[in-house]
Write an enzyme that holds these catalytic residues in place. Structure first.
Site, PDB file in Angstrom:
ATOM      1  CG  ASP A 173      -2.009  -1.130   1.397  1.00  0.00           C
ATOM      2  OD1 ASP A 173      -2.540  -0.553  -0.323  1.00  0.00           O
ATOM      3  OD2 ASP A 173      -2.643  -1.507   1.819  1.00  0.00           O
ATOM      4  CB  ALA A 174       3.701   2.039   2.063  1.00  0.00           C
TER       5      ALA A 174
END
Length: 403
Positions: A173-174
């Protein structure tokens, strides 16, 4: 909207964030850190599901406060025609729209790409999904573990004789958010520099972003037929490189692929002659003989305290590091000297400490303006500023559940 003096290299860039959870909103947060004016719109009465993510303090999500810092917060129900119409009226005020709905969702709400571009012909639209806007998996939902599993990352993570391991944080996600922020800047650069340029639609597959980071895996398989597997903490492309336990039960991580670093590391453990051993003459040979090197280095490290190990490697210009907990990060003088952790205003707790803006700009630095706020915290200011709505008009929309 909280008053603050605009600062950062992206001051003047205007972003509308209608995305949820982590990856796509993180792209907006990174740009907000750099000075962009980011307005986040959520579903009235419900909000972004990330508001329910632990850890909590006094019933407030601390992760939420960090992940959406620096934004202004409004609410708008895009599923209703009046809500969609308000969004279209807002779009001329923005350079970028960030969304992460399943493909076709905005189209069903009357917000297809052509309609968005009719409202703002130069609009950049970042679409963030698990698998992209095309292909047989187009309708499948996704979370970081899905991206990591199908993007190849999980397969190479963990011990050789144990099941694959996910990281302790949804890392896909990051860095999906990082890809999103980069893509936005690339698109805006083109549009701002070319008066004839039209808007851009960015199709970001988070699974493909994960795979892209595994740089050489594709060419290795293509040219050598190798399916890389797991090797625990042992580095598969340099040696010696592993995680070792000191005599006082502290973990350290060793790195170094060049001949110069190997010489420093060998000197640190009292074996400078290893640098002249033909078995270890280059990185490729050291990888072939990694088990022997692990025994040598592991023996030295296990018989010395963390302080002794770090001192020896420091004097020899070796490349080793203690494996830090977040507590150690907070207390580390390097982090402190660079103000890598900063105090940020928070509406519930006065101030909280978060990671500072990365990277640092010397002449025009970014700033973490505030933490994420309550649902609809800036509604009155957002709708008044963007659409010139009166308080009575805003209340009318609010009463009908549109705002």
């Amino acid at each position: 909207m909280t008053d603050t003096i605009p600062t950062g290299p992206l001051t003047g860039l205007r972003i509308l964030d209608i995305a949820t959870i982590i990856a796509a909103p993180f792209a907006g947060t990174l740009l907000a850190d750099m000075g962009a004016d980011v307005v986040k719109l959520e579903l009235p009465g419900i909000g972004d599901g990330m508001r329910g993510f632990p850890p909590f303090k006094d019933g407030k999500s601390l992760w939420w406060k960090a992940a959406n810092r620096g934004k202004q917060f409004g609410t708008l129900d895009l599923r209703k025609k009046e809500g969609a119409d308000l969004l279209l009226k807002m779009l001329p005020e923005f350079d970028v729209l960030i969304e992460n709905f399943k493909p076709g969702t905005l189209d069903r709400w009357g917000l297809d790409i052509e309609t968005l571009w009719q409202a703002n012909p130069k609009l950049v639209v970042l679409r963030t999904t698990a698998f992209g806007q095309t292909g047989p998996y187009i309708g499948q939902p996704g979370f970081a573990r899905i991206f990591e599993a199908m993007g190849g990352l999980t397969h190479i993570t963990g011990d050789e004789d144990r099941p694959p391991v996910h990281t302790g944080y949804p890392i896909s996600d990051a860095f999906g958010g990082v890809f999103g922020a980069m893509a936005i800047l690339a698109a805006v650069y083109k549009i701002k520099g070319d008066e004839s340029a039209k808007g851009e639609e960015i199709d970001l597959s988070l699974t493909e972003a994960t795979f892209r980071l595994l740089d050489f895996l594709a060419i290795e398989y293509d040219q050598l037929g190798v399916v890389r597997g797991r090797s625990g903490n042992r580095n598969q492309y340099s040696a010696p490189s592993d995680v070792y336990l000191t005599s006082d039960k502290k973990y350290v991580s060793l790195a170094g692929s060049t001949n110069a670093t190997f010489k420093g590391n060998a000197t640190a453990v009292g074996r400078p002659e290893l640098a002249d051993d033909p078995r270890y003459a280059n990185n490729g040979l050291r990888v072939q003989n990694a088990k022997e090197l692990d025994k040598i280095f592991g023996s030295f490290i296990s018989s010395h305290t963390l302080e002794e190990v770090l001192d020896a490697f420091s004097k020899a210009k070796g490349t080793i590091a203690p494996i830090y907990s977040v507590e150690q990060i907070f207390n580390d003088p390097q982090y402190q000297a660079r103000e890598a952790i900063t105090s940020v205003p928070d509406e519930d707790f006065g101030s909280v400490r978060l990671q500072n803006v990365v990277p640092k700009f010397v002449r025009n630095p970014g700033k973490v303006k505030w933490t994420a706020k309550e649902l609809g915290a800036d509604n009155d200011a957002v709708f008044k500023k963007l659409l010139g709505m009166t308080k009575e008009e805003i209340n009318s929309y609010r009463e009908r559940g549109i705002i």
